[in-house]
Design an enzyme around this catalytic site. Sequence first.
Site, short mmCIF file in Angstrom:
data_model
loop_
_atom_site.label_atom_id
_atom_site.label_comp_id
_atom_site.label_asym_id
_atom_site.label_seq_id
_atom_site.Cartn_x
_atom_site.Cartn_y
_atom_site.Cartn_z
N LYS A 38 0.84 -1.21 0.00
CA LYS A 38 0.00 0.00 0.00
C LYS A 38 0.88 1.26 0.00
O LYS A 38 2.07 1.19 0.33
CB LYS A 38 -0.91 -0.02 1.23
CG LYS A 38 -0.17 0.01 2.56
CD LYS A 38 -1.11 -0.32 3.74
CE LYS A 38 -0.37 -0.30 5.05
NZ LYS A 38 -1.18 -0.92 6.15
N TYR A 264 12.10 31.89 5.80
CA TYR A 264 10.84 32.55 6.13
C TYR A 264 10.73 32.86 7.62
O TYR A 264 11.13 32.04 8.45
CB TYR A 264 9.66 31.66 5.71
CG TYR A 264 9.44 31.61 4.22
CD1 TYR A 264 9.36 32.77 3.44
CD2 TYR A 264 9.29 30.38 3.57
CE1 TYR A 264 9.14 32.70 2.08
CE2 TYR A 264 9.05 30.31 2.20
CZ TYR A 264 8.99 31.48 1.46
OH TYR A 264 8.78 31.42 0.12
C1 LIG Z 1 -0.33 -1.85 6.90
C2 LIG Z 1 -0.82 -3.16 7.41
C3 LIG Z 1 0.06 -4.25 7.62
C4 LIG Z 1 1.57 -4.12 7.53
O1 LIG Z 1 2.10 -3.79 8.79
P1 LIG Z 1 3.67 -3.61 9.02
O2 LIG Z 1 3.79 -3.20 10.44
O3 LIG Z 1 4.12 -2.56 8.06
O4 LIG Z 1 4.31 -4.94 8.72
C5 LIG Z 1 -0.49 -5.48 7.94
N1 LIG Z 1 -1.82 -5.62 8.09
C6 LIG Z 1 -2.68 -4.60 7.95
C7 LIG Z 1 -4.14 -4.83 8.16
C8 LIG Z 1 -2.22 -3.33 7.62
O5 LIG Z 1 -3.08 -2.30 7.50
#
Ligand SMILES: *Cc1c(COP(=O)(O)O)cnc(C)c1O
Length: 368
Positions: A38, A264
């Site tokens: 993702k 700034y």
């Molecule tokens: C993002 C996510 C993961 C991955 O978790 P990590 O700590 O990055 O390994 C796993 N399961 C779900 C449901 C997630 O949203």
Amino acid sequence: MPKAKETVLEIDLKALKHNLEYLKSKLKNSPKILAVVKAFAYGSDANIVAKYLQDLDIDYFAVAYVNEGVALRDAGIKTPILVLHPQAINFKTLINRCLEPSLYNAKVLNEFITIATEEKQSNYPVHIKFNTGLNRLGFWENDVDYIISKLNATSAIKVKSLFSHLAASEDETEKVFTETQIKNFKSISDEFTEAIGYKPLLHLANTSGIINYPEAHLDMVRTGIGLYGFGNSEAENKNLKPIATLKSVISQIHNIEKGETVGYNRAYKSNGFETTATIPIGHADGISRQYGKQKGFVTVNGKKAPIIGNVCMDMIMINVTGIECNEGDEVIIFGSHPDAEQFANTADTISYEIITAISQRIKRIILK
Ligand SMILES: *Cc1c(COP(=O)(O)O)cnc(C)c1O
């Protein structure tokens, strides 16, 4: 590797392979492995990362939203893709692109059954998510009878997996809570499996779950941050390799007198005769204002140079007093040292946030 001539994010696929192998070495009963890609594979490059992992025979991918899954299909990814947080408005697209939804409450379950039926699907693979303590998404244990009654009334969908998500798997002080989540998930899945009469895949562990809770490995594990090089502890970070290095260059050097100000709102005031450098990366690229005012630092020719004044949209200014450097020299923002976790900590945040924040306008360079 060649020195940066502009701001770039280098992605090292060998490091990705190393991390996958390290995480695999933690798995005892060879569960399936789902790679979480993702948010552009945690800010890197989802298409390249997913193709590389597909060639390494990864079992599953997960994304958060349907459009992320569509992009992977467009890039030629054939591996099953779980969509963790789909919205009903995209269910038809999801089905057309062979993406698999997480169904986490009665509303999405019913909406999905309706659309899968309209689309004349049978046994369309779905994943049922249970809430065991994170209180984010998921059915509750006492919804099992309801879900089963809905499933028994349709042939449009079939449960491919049951899953839940740990709230604090990286936190040693929350061991009792995590163990309770694992126990509760096992009891929910036993009850569900018995009632439905077949055995869906069970999965619960994220990266820290893989590392800290072998009893939570079950039939599949879901790893995100570990693949990208972080294990949520200093000890585990040593076993993993960050896949991404964020580099930039010095655009301009200024020599300023005592009392002159930089940036700034004149947020930095020189303490003497000082040298500053301007770097082409700013808050629009993910370096938030939290890193300004000498909290964050970058590395110039091996030396630490603090970010001074306020972070601008497209630039930061750094203090290079006493550091031998020239316009055009390379600057490291994070990579192996400091790594993104160490950089993030200077602004009181974590690796997950800084790596996923790196804007898409920064060019990705793939090292094979
Ligand atoms: C993002 C996510 C993961 C991955 O978790 P990590 O700590 O990055 O390994 C796993 N399961 C779900 C449901 C997630 O949203």
